[in-house]
Scaffold this active site. Structure first.
Site, mmCIF file in Angstrom:
data_model
loop_
_atom_site.group_PDB
_atom_site.id
_atom_site.type_symbol
_atom_site.label_atom_id
_atom_site.label_comp_id
_atom_site.label_asym_id
_atom_site.label_seq_id
_atom_site.Cartn_x
_atom_site.Cartn_y
_atom_site.Cartn_z
ATOM 1 N N ARG A 1 4.557 4.948 -6.364
ATOM 2 C CA ARG A 1 4.658 3.771 -5.709
ATOM 3 C C ARG A 1 4.366 2.440 -5.996
ATOM 4 N NH1 ARG A 1 -0.462 6.422 -3.818
ATOM 5 N NH2 ARG A 1 -1.931 4.742 -3.950
ATOM 6 N N ARG B 1 -14.979 0.322 -8.128
ATOM 7 C CA ARG B 1 -14.295 1.491 -8.396
ATOM 8 C C ARG B 1 -12.808 1.344 -8.806
ATOM 9 N NH1 ARG B 1 -11.233 3.409 -3.573
ATOM 10 N NH2 ARG B 1 -11.979 5.433 -3.959
ATOM 11 N N GLU C 1 -5.990 10.330 -5.598
ATOM 12 C CA GLU C 1 -7.169 9.397 -5.681
ATOM 13 C C GLU C 1 -8.012 9.707 -4.362
ATOM 14 O OE1 GLU C 1 -4.225 6.640 -3.840
ATOM 15 O OE2 GLU C 1 -4.174 8.334 -5.500
ATOM 16 N N ASN D 1 1.772 0.626 -8.315
ATOM 17 C CA ASN D 1 0.707 0.130 -7.462
ATOM 18 C C ASN D 1 -0.515 -0.176 -8.394
ATOM 19 O OD1 ASN D 1 -0.852 1.917 -4.620
ATOM 20 N ND2 ASN D 1 -1.916 0.445 -5.906
ATOM 21 N N ASP E 1 -4.007 -0.728 2.996
ATOM 22 C CA ASP E 1 -4.333 0.631 3.434
ATOM 23 C C ASP E 1 -6.117 0.586 3.723
ATOM 24 O OD1 ASP E 1 -4.838 -0.236 0.734
ATOM 25 O OD2 ASP E 1 -4.943 1.764 0.033
ATOM 26 N N GLN F 1 3.661 -1.888 -5.209
ATOM 27 C CA GLN F 1 2.946 -2.579 -4.204
ATOM 28 C C GLN F 1 3.649 -3.877 -3.873
ATOM 29 O OE1 GLN F 1 -1.214 -3.529 -5.658
ATOM 30 N NE2 GLN F 1 -2.128 -2.320 -3.994
ATOM 31 N N ASP G 1 -2.914 -7.324 -6.429
ATOM 32 C CA ASP G 1 -4.265 -8.199 -6.813
ATOM 33 C C ASP G 1 -4.077 -9.322 -7.970
ATOM 34 O OD1 ASP G 1 -6.966 -6.177 -5.878
ATOM 35 O OD2 ASP G 1 -4.732 -5.387 -5.691
ATOM 36 N N GLU H 1 -14.905 -7.819 -2.094
ATOM 37 C CA GLU H 1 -13.705 -7.429 -1.760
ATOM 38 C C GLU H 1 -12.976 -8.050 -0.415
ATOM 39 O OE1 GLU H 1 -10.792 -3.220 -1.686
ATOM 40 O OE2 GLU H 1 -12.924 -3.291 -0.836
#
Length: 582
Positions: A220, A167, A289, A211, A323, A222, A175, A525
């Protein structure tokens, strides 16, 4: 948009009335489609992000909205299933359709010099399979995004991309650091550089790295690791042009994190002021989202101002990369008590210390000795701040610090021992990643012993916390970035005891990734560190596969430690006190 625009907003930490960066008309409309889809299709297999990632087939947003408003609706407001299905098919491009496949220019099936320390043929064959996954995660932004960005939530980027997977079909900020570490192990230097060029372009456009590369992420950032990416690539390639291109962006990003809403001053017992940083999203509405779910949580709150503050805390928690987690909650059993803007996080300030050290090195390489010295001085001040505010001698850890609710950036607070968060999180050990800390032999040994007795080191790696909250950044989940930062910090210390512990953790992590891959055909993940070979769960969405940073950390660990011929790669019956030696 520029960073000046963002930081000229009110410098406040209280209520929902801080700065807000507006989103686009398309995002606002797609939130309505997202809500309609829930009422029409139901909760089963519902992913709100799917609908916010649509693009318009029509060149006219107004016409699309008009067609949506004319759909038939029942008394409860839901659209009949066939009508909504037909509308979506006729008016929208599918989520992910605007990211087109592009094979990396520097991919080869077995790169020369690939993982020379991996001798075991079974492990080597698997490592090559993980290496080949870079092709699955690679792409480029379609020409339609470049021509008409207003018809897409995907943002235009100048270079090819590597996405996390499933997704997550867009570039994500933090990342990308571990993706790059894996790409460098795969000898894919050009692809790694392209990732950095894309992130620099975001700083040039918005004043900070977003982000992720979506229109709904412009409010925002990250965890700030762009400088670490640049320095890591430079260390491998000696690319001076990359440094010259990156330095202006790094200076701009540094300003973003060290001024305005992010900046907090703490006064210690000796009347010394220490400046540290916090996460603070520029948003006070439901996250597009996850709008429907955010509203459902907020419905438990009574006033509009409480809801606005909760939405800001939600977005700020997303900015942390964690999160969500009990780490950000005043009451770990109540999700609406998220209070991220009232926390000074250890790891954010570790990343910023790393940024200061990186900029000092990169500026010196570029011949700018004045900037280099200025950032060395800043790093010394932040190291002192990290020790003064976060360090807990009794626990042998650095602990997050709670600040008073409603703190503004003009105020300073007096340090209080009771404001440290005494819960054990893997982030409590992240200062080890920085050479200013891991070069202190006695400190490393104290922290190593603390980690060993913390309960975090489990059968299949390091747990994120010891709290079972049901959130994904808590027990029993383990995440690749946390394994890597702690393991690499232990290795860099030069202590044999620390390296031995690091190697043991790495072996456990590699094994659980391998067994899960063999059982499911995918990299995941996150993983359940209580059970070797089990992937993780919890949180607000289904477990995802792909997966960028998991691939990168496995390759980085195999590059560092290798894998001998005679070491088995399966899950042992029990680890107990027995460890595998490489």
């Amino acid at each position: 948009m520029t960073v000046t625009r963002a930081l000229q907003q009110p410098c406040s930490g209280g209520g929902g009335g801080g700065p807000v960066v507006p989103t686009t008309p398309l995002v606002n409309f797609l939130e309505r489609v997202q809500e309609a889809a829930l009422y029409t299709f139901g909760e089963k297999n519902y992913d709100p992000k799917l609908y916010i990632d649509f693009s318009l087939k029509s060149n006219n947003l107004s016409a699309t909205i008009d067609a949506f408003d004319k759909l038939p609706r029942s008394k409860n407001g839901s659209v009949p299933v066939p009508n909504l299905q037909e509308f979506i098919e006729n008016w929208f491009g599918g989520a992910g359709d605007d990211l087109v496949y592009a094979e990396p220019v520097d991919f080869v099936p077995e790169p020369e010099g690939f993982l020379p320390k991996v001798v075991n043929p079974e492990v080597r064959a698997w490592a090559l399979e993980v290496h080949s996954l870079w092709k699955n995660l690679s792409g480029k932004v379609s020409g339609s995004v470049l021509d008409r960005p207003d018809l897409h939530t995907l943002l235009p980027l100048p270079e090819p991309v590597v996405v996390p997977g499933s997704r997550f079909r867009e570039v994500y900020y933090w990342d990308s650091y571990w993706v790059i570490r894996g790409l460098l192990a795969s000898k894919m230097h050009e692809t790694a550089k392209s990732i950095v060029i894309n992130l620099i372009s975001l700083v040039e456009t918005y004043g900070y790295v977003l982000n992720g590369a979506r229109a709904y992420y412009t409010n925002r950032s990250q965890p700030p690791l762009l400088s670490a990416m640049v320095r890591t690539i430079y260390n491998r390639t000696g690319d001076l042009e990359l440094i010259k291109k990156a330095l202006p962006a790094l200076l701009k990003e540094y300003q973003f994190w060290n001024s305005g809403i992010h900046k907090v001053t703490i006064e210690d017992g000796e009347a010394n002021n220490h400046i540290l940083s916090r996460y603070y999203a520029m948003w006070n509405k439901p996250r597009p989202e996850g709008s429907v779910k955010d509203k459902a949580y907020a419905s438990k709150l009574s006033s509009d101002s409480e809801k606005e503050q909760f939405y800001r805390e939600l977005a700020s928690s997303a900015e942390t990369g964690w999160d969500f987690s009990s780490r950000w909650m005043r009451n770990i059993s109540d999700f609406t008590t998220l209070s991220t803007t009232s926390i000074l996080p250890v790891d954010l300030n570790v990343f910023l210390l790393g940024m200061e050290l990186d900029i000092a090195v990169l500026a010196k390489v570029d011949g700018d000795n004045a900037t280099s010295e200025r950032f060395l001085e800043a790093s010394r001040a932040r190291k002192q701040a990290i020790n003064s505010v976060f360090w807990n001698e009794e626990k042998g850890q650095w602990l997050d610090y709670w600040i008073n609710k409603g703190t503004t950036c003009e105020e300073s607070q007096t340090w209080e021992a009771g404001n440290q968060n005494h819960n054990v999180y893997a982030s409590n050990y992240t200062p080890l990643w920085i050479d200013l800390f891991n070069s202190d032999t006695s400190l490393v040994e104290k922290v190593r012993q603390s980690l060993e007795s913390s309960g975090l080191v489990c059968t299949a790696g390091i747990a994120t916390s010891m709290i079972k909250s049901g959130q994904q950044w808590d027990f029993p989940n383990g995440w690749a970035p946390l394994q890597h930062m702690i393991v690499e910090g232990l290795v860099r210390s030069g202590s044999q005891e620390a390296r031995s512990m690091a190697q043991d953790i790495a072996v456990r992590w590699i094994k659980t990734n391998y067994v899960a891959y063999k059982e499911t055909g995918a990299m995941h993940e996150k993983y359940d560190v209580e059970n070797c070979g089990a992937f993780g769960g919890g949180g607000l969405y289904k477990p995802q596969t792909g997966f960028g940073w998991s691939n990168g950390v496995v390759l980085a660990f195999l590059e560092e430690f290798g894998w001998p011929q005679d070491l088995k790669i399966d899950c042992p019956m029990s680890y107990g006190t027995q460890t595998d030696e490489i």
